[in-house]
Design a protein around this motif. Sequence first.
Motif, PDB file in Angstrom:
ATOM      1  N   UNK A 198       0.825  -1.205   0.000  1.00 58.87           N
ATOM      2  CA  UNK A 198       0.000   0.000   0.000  1.00 58.87           C
ATOM      3  C   UNK A 198       0.861   1.257   0.000  1.00 58.87           C
ATOM      4  N   UNK A 199       0.594   2.159  -0.940  1.00 59.80           N
ATOM      5  CA  UNK A 199       1.314   3.430  -0.971  1.00 59.80           C
ATOM      6  C   UNK A 199       1.004   4.258   0.266  1.00 59.80           C
ATOM      7  N   UNK A 200      -0.231   4.143   0.767  1.00 62.62           N
ATOM      8  CA  UNK A 200      -0.591   4.890   1.974  1.00 62.62           C
ATOM      9  C   UNK A 200       0.198   4.389   3.185  1.00 62.62           C
ATOM     10  N   UNK A 201       0.339   3.074   3.294  1.00 58.82           N
ATOM     11  CA  UNK A 201       1.129   2.528   4.398  1.00 58.82           C
ATOM     12  C   UNK A 201       2.582   2.959   4.280  1.00 58.82           C
ATOM     13  N   UNK A 202       3.107   2.939   3.070  1.00 59.38           N
ATOM     14  CA  UNK A 202       4.504   3.373   2.870  1.00 59.38           C
ATOM     15  C   UNK A 202       4.671   4.841   3.244  1.00 59.38           C
ATOM     16  N   UNK A 203       3.657   5.658   2.902  1.00 60.61           N
ATOM     17  CA  UNK A 203       3.728   7.083   3.225  1.00 60.61           C
ATOM     18  C   UNK A 203       3.738   7.295   4.743  1.00 60.61           C
ATOM     19  N   UNK A 204       2.842   6.625   5.459  1.00 62.73           N
ATOM     20  CA  UNK A 204       2.788   6.781   6.915  1.00 62.73           C
ATOM     21  C   UNK A 204       4.090   6.304   7.546  1.00 62.73           C
ATOM     22  N   UNK A 205       4.615   5.188   7.079  1.00 63.03           N
ATOM     23  CA  UNK A 205       5.878   4.687   7.622  1.00 63.03           C
ATOM     24  C   UNK A 205       7.030   5.647   7.327  1.00 63.03           C
ATOM     25  N   UNK A 206       6.983   6.305   6.174  1.00 61.59           N
ATOM     26  CA  UNK A 206       7.984   7.332   5.849  1.00 61.59           C
ATOM     27  C   UNK A 206       7.866   8.513   6.815  1.00 61.59           C
ATOM     28  N   UNK A 207       6.637   8.891   7.156  1.00 62.84           N
ATOM     29  CA  UNK A 207       6.438   9.976   8.126  1.00 62.84           C
ATOM     30  C   UNK A 207       7.015   9.594   9.490  1.00 62.84           C
ATOM     31  N   UNK A 208       6.803   8.349   9.906  1.00 63.30           N
ATOM     32  CA  UNK A 208       7.381   7.897  11.175  1.00 63.30           C
ATOM     33  C   UNK A 208       8.899   8.075  11.178  1.00 63.30           C
ATOM     34  N   UNK A 209       9.523   7.684  10.082  1.00 64.25           N
ATOM     35  CA  UNK A 209      10.982   7.691  10.033  1.00 64.25           C
ATOM     36  C   UNK A 209      11.562   9.083   9.828  1.00 64.25           C
ATOM     37  N   UNK A 210      10.847   9.900   9.045  1.00 64.32           N
ATOM     38  CA  UNK A 210      11.418  11.186   8.629  1.00 64.32           C
ATOM     39  C   UNK A 210      10.975  12.347   9.520  1.00 64.32           C
ATOM     40  N   UNK A 211       9.788  12.276  10.082  1.00 66.71           N
ATOM     41  CA  UNK A 211       9.228  13.444  10.752  1.00 66.71           C
ATOM     42  C   UNK A 211       8.805  13.172  12.190  1.00 66.71           C
ATOM     43  N   UNK A 212       9.439  12.214  12.841  1.00 64.19           N
ATOM     44  CA  UNK A 212       9.184  11.969  14.259  1.00 64.19           C
ATOM     45  C   UNK A 212      10.477  11.536  14.929  1.00 64.19           C
ATOM     46  N   UNK A 213      10.704  12.096  16.107  1.00 67.58           N
ATOM     47  CA  UNK A 213      11.882  11.685  16.878  1.00 67.58           C
ATOM     48  C   UNK A 213      11.633  10.370  17.614  1.00 67.58           C
ATOM     49  N   UNK A 214      10.367  10.077  17.910  1.00 64.75           N
ATOM     50  CA  UNK A 214      10.052   8.835  18.614  1.00 64.75           C
ATOM     51  C   UNK A 214       8.639   8.392  18.272  1.00 64.75           C
ATOM     52  N   UNK A 215       8.453   7.080  18.235  1.00 65.59           N
ATOM     53  CA  UNK A 215       7.137   6.469  18.028  1.00 65.59           C
ATOM     54  C   UNK A 215       6.827   5.626  19.259  1.00 65.59           C
ATOM     55  N   UNK A 216       5.640   5.827  19.821  1.00 65.15           N
ATOM     56  CA  UNK A 216       5.224   5.093  21.017  1.00 65.15           C
ATOM     57  C   UNK A 216       4.004   4.246  20.670  1.00 65.15           C
ATOM     58  N   UNK A 217       4.065   2.949  20.968  1.00 62.98           N
ATOM     59  CA  UNK A 217       2.919   2.053  20.810  1.00 62.98           C
ATOM     60  C   UNK A 217       2.362   1.727  22.187  1.00 62.98           C
ATOM     61  N   UNK A 218       1.025   1.570  22.274  1.00 60.09           N
ATOM     62  CA  UNK A 218       0.414   1.378  23.587  1.00 60.09           C
ATOM     63  C   UNK A 218       0.520  -0.061  24.087  1.00 60.09           C
ATOM     64  N   UNK A 219       0.789  -1.017  23.211  1.00 60.25           N
ATOM     65  CA  UNK A 219       0.930  -2.405  23.645  1.00 60.25           C
ATOM     66  C   UNK A 219       1.560  -3.219  22.519  1.00 60.25           C
ATOM     67  N   UNK A 220       1.774  -4.498  22.783  1.00 63.65           N
ATOM     68  CA  UNK A 220       2.445  -5.347  21.802  1.00 63.65           C
ATOM     69  C   UNK A 220       1.561  -5.646  20.599  1.00 63.65           C
ATOM     70  N   UNK A 221       0.247  -5.603  20.767  1.00 61.43           N
ATOM     71  CA  UNK A 221      -0.654  -5.795  19.626  1.00 61.43           C
ATOM     72  C   UNK A 221      -0.465  -4.680  18.610  1.00 61.43           C
TER      73      UNK A 221
END
Length: 403
Positions: free
Chosen positions: A140-163
């Motif tokens: 998915x191009x949308x998934x790739x775009x969001x993942x690019x935003x995580x890598x390029x435009x965030x210093x940290x990503x926090x997930x609420x649980x292992x799921x």
Amino acid sequence: MKVLYIHMIGAFGGASRSLTEAIGAFPDDAVEPYFITARGSVEPFFGRLGPVETARGMSQFDNTRYSHYRGLRWLVALRELAYLPATIGAIRRARSRWGKFDLIHVNEFTGVFPWWLARRLFKAPLVVHVRSVARSDPASLRTRFVNWMFRRHAEAVVAIDETVRASLPPDLPVHVIHNAFTPHRVATDAPSLAIPQGLRPGWFRVGFVGNLLKVKGIHELVAAAALVRDRGLNVEFIIVGDDAAPSQGLKARILRQLGLGQNAKADVMAEIERLGLGDRIHMLGFTQRISEAYNLMDVLCFPSHFDAPGRPVFEAAFAGKPAVVCLSDPKPDTLIDGVTGLAIPARNPVALADAIERLYHNSKLAKSMGEAAAEMAHRTFDPQKNAADLLALYRSITGETPP
């Protein structure tokens, strides 16, 4: 530390409750919070913690597993485009009113545009909270775009649980910091819990907590209630929650006709009347005294379509209540099937009724599950520990030294 929190939804719910819990558990004077949010019932809760700037709506880009755009859901994207001016206006007003920030915290990864704009205008490091299970389709191009935003435009990503963590790219650095719950933290002006007058002594009580949305599985729960009654079981249901937005009126009818309407209270009330369940299903509405509501229950049902454990699961666990959860792949940090609760398939009233009946007939099992759930809750969802982990992450990004 001066932190700007960007929240996407106006209705008070799990994400906003989790955020207020975290901020409330920070040490005094550790964080000076400011908020940008969509207008709604969240405003007074955020307002108790810091200044609030509101928008008519906050523009989102939904690439969650459950509600990513497809078919008629692309119409929702038109609403997000319509919210762009309000979103821009709120962020610009916040910059004018409050000046610079040490850190920006976006409270859900669907806030892609506010996240990008705030980072650009405030030129501050940014943390993105991932609270919903992400769509993980690598094609998915949308998934790739969001993942690019995580890598390029965030210093940290926090997930609420292992799921949630499992739905993100394996090679993406992610901090798993669980939500938390302070059972007895209640605003001094919170109204008393309206305990239903028709509760029957000795009956088995099944609870539901959440906004009355179709995706929360409320219709399946009502159907299960009818099945349980027809099996001759002495079971009653306590529903804590309300519409996130009005479920009556022209707009609600149009959304229902398009298959996009989620607010379900009006339909649920009609369904309860049609099935003759008014003496077994007790509608409490919204309450801030949530711990008192859990104390009325023997088991919590979380029949969500999201295939993820929600806040009510561990909130109920603090009260020693097991949970029946619609979950295909339970993770040991949130639900151990057969130990802290029961995992069942989603959208299946029969499976829901079967799980309720199993616990109804085996009070010893329900009690042992509740005890195991409470032990897990105190170990995993401790407010001070999880707030300390989040604050340590903030400090590692900003370079601030603890006092």
